[in-house]
Design an enzyme around this catalytic site. Sequence first.
Site, PDB file in Angstrom:
ATOM      1  N   LEU A 149       0.859  -1.173   0.000  1.00  0.00           N
ATOM      2  CA  LEU A 149       0.000   0.000   0.000  1.00  0.00           C
ATOM      3  C   LEU A 149       0.898   1.226   0.000  1.00  0.00           C
ATOM      4  O   LEU A 149       2.004   1.202   0.547  1.00  0.00           O
ATOM      5  CB  LEU A 149      -0.910   0.037   1.242  1.00  0.00           C
ATOM      6  CG  LEU A 149      -1.984  -1.028   1.374  1.00  0.00           C
ATOM      7  CD1 LEU A 149      -2.697  -0.888   2.717  1.00  0.00           C
ATOM      8  CD2 LEU A 149      -2.986  -0.968   0.238  1.00  0.00           C
ATOM      9  N   ASP A 150       0.423   2.326  -0.588  1.00  0.00           N
ATOM     10  CA  ASP A 150       1.175   3.567  -0.558  1.00  0.00           C
ATOM     11  C   ASP A 150       1.442   3.995   0.885  1.00  0.00           C
ATOM     12  O   ASP A 150       0.670   3.667   1.801  1.00  0.00           O
ATOM     13  CB  ASP A 150       0.398   4.693  -1.251  1.00  0.00           C
ATOM     14  CG  ASP A 150       0.242   4.481  -2.741  1.00  0.00           C
ATOM     15  OD1 ASP A 150       0.956   3.626  -3.298  1.00  0.00           O
ATOM     16  OD2 ASP A 150      -0.592   5.185  -3.334  1.00  0.00           O
ATOM     17  N   LYS A 151       2.483   4.770   1.068  1.00  0.00           N
ATOM     18  CA  LYS A 151       2.837   5.272   2.390  1.00  0.00           C
ATOM     19  C   LYS A 151       1.660   5.953   3.062  1.00  0.00           C
ATOM     20  O   LYS A 151       1.406   5.747   4.256  1.00  0.00           O
ATOM     21  CB  LYS A 151       4.017   6.246   2.264  1.00  0.00           C
ATOM     22  CG  LYS A 151       4.427   6.912   3.568  1.00  0.00           C
ATOM     23  CD  LYS A 151       5.605   7.850   3.359  1.00  0.00           C
ATOM     24  CE  LYS A 151       6.004   8.540   4.664  1.00  0.00           C
ATOM     25  NZ  LYS A 151       7.162   9.450   4.473  1.00  0.00           N
TER      26      LYS A 151
ATOM     27  N   THR B  40      -1.584   5.640   2.427  1.00  0.00           N
ATOM     28  CA  THR B  40      -2.832   4.874   2.422  1.00  0.00           C
ATOM     29  C   THR B  40      -2.901   4.002   3.666  1.00  0.00           C
ATOM     30  O   THR B  40      -1.921   3.373   4.059  1.00  0.00           O
ATOM     31  CB  THR B  40      -2.922   3.999   1.170  1.00  0.00           C
ATOM     32  OG1 THR B  40      -2.836   4.816   0.006  1.00  0.00           O
ATOM     33  CG2 THR B  40      -4.236   3.225   1.131  1.00  0.00           C
TER      34      THR B  40
END
Length: 241
Positions: free
Chosen positions: A74-76, A78
Amino acid sequence: MTGQHRGTGNGPAEEPDPLGLRERVLYRDPAAIVLDKPAGIAVHKGPKGGLVLEDGFGALRFGAPRLPQLAHRLDKETSGCLVLGRTPGAIAALGRLFAGRGVEKAYWAVVEGGPAGEEGLIEAPLRKRDAQRGWWMVVDAQGGQPSATRWRVLGRGGGFSWLEMVPVTGRTHQLRIHSAHSGFPILGDAIYGRAPRTGARLHLHARHIAFTLEGRRVDVTAPVPLHMQAALSLTGWRPEA
């Protein structure tokens, strides 16, 4: 959630838990862990270094001989459902499930403005912007990879919309750039939206994930993070009982 084990389980802590990850376990079985990832921390090391989620995986062994490993990312910025594999076989099987679209995923997002309709499909090919920008992506109808996102409106209000977004494909930053490209950027997006580069909190949450692994059905929903609750309340969301 199906067949789940929440929280820290029985017995004393095996290892230090400086990131508080044991309290964020939503599901655990012999093969997999589903973690409620906090926003604002990267899942693994990048070129800038610094503390990352993987640094705390020692606290998630729960007696297993190996550290759990990421099954996806997951993105940082998110938050929400993040799957870890606990054995080599499970890690390989999870890799096949994610690559073969054998995992059901749904995200919640608060977007600025919102779509005209109540549900739809965004299809916009994506490619990396350039080598200097790392993971930043751009829409490129000619040279991009096919990318598709389904969405539906769950609520509106205060100049925002509350969307459920389902990635049909799994490109980097897909939901963020598809939203911005469609005219309703995700609130707090400092890369593709209108948020300032410092102090913004991305309002994107991996709300639900489901898959079958080693004969067990895993079906997990992550609670709404605190930083999204005020904006969601404007759109009609109410805290869960």
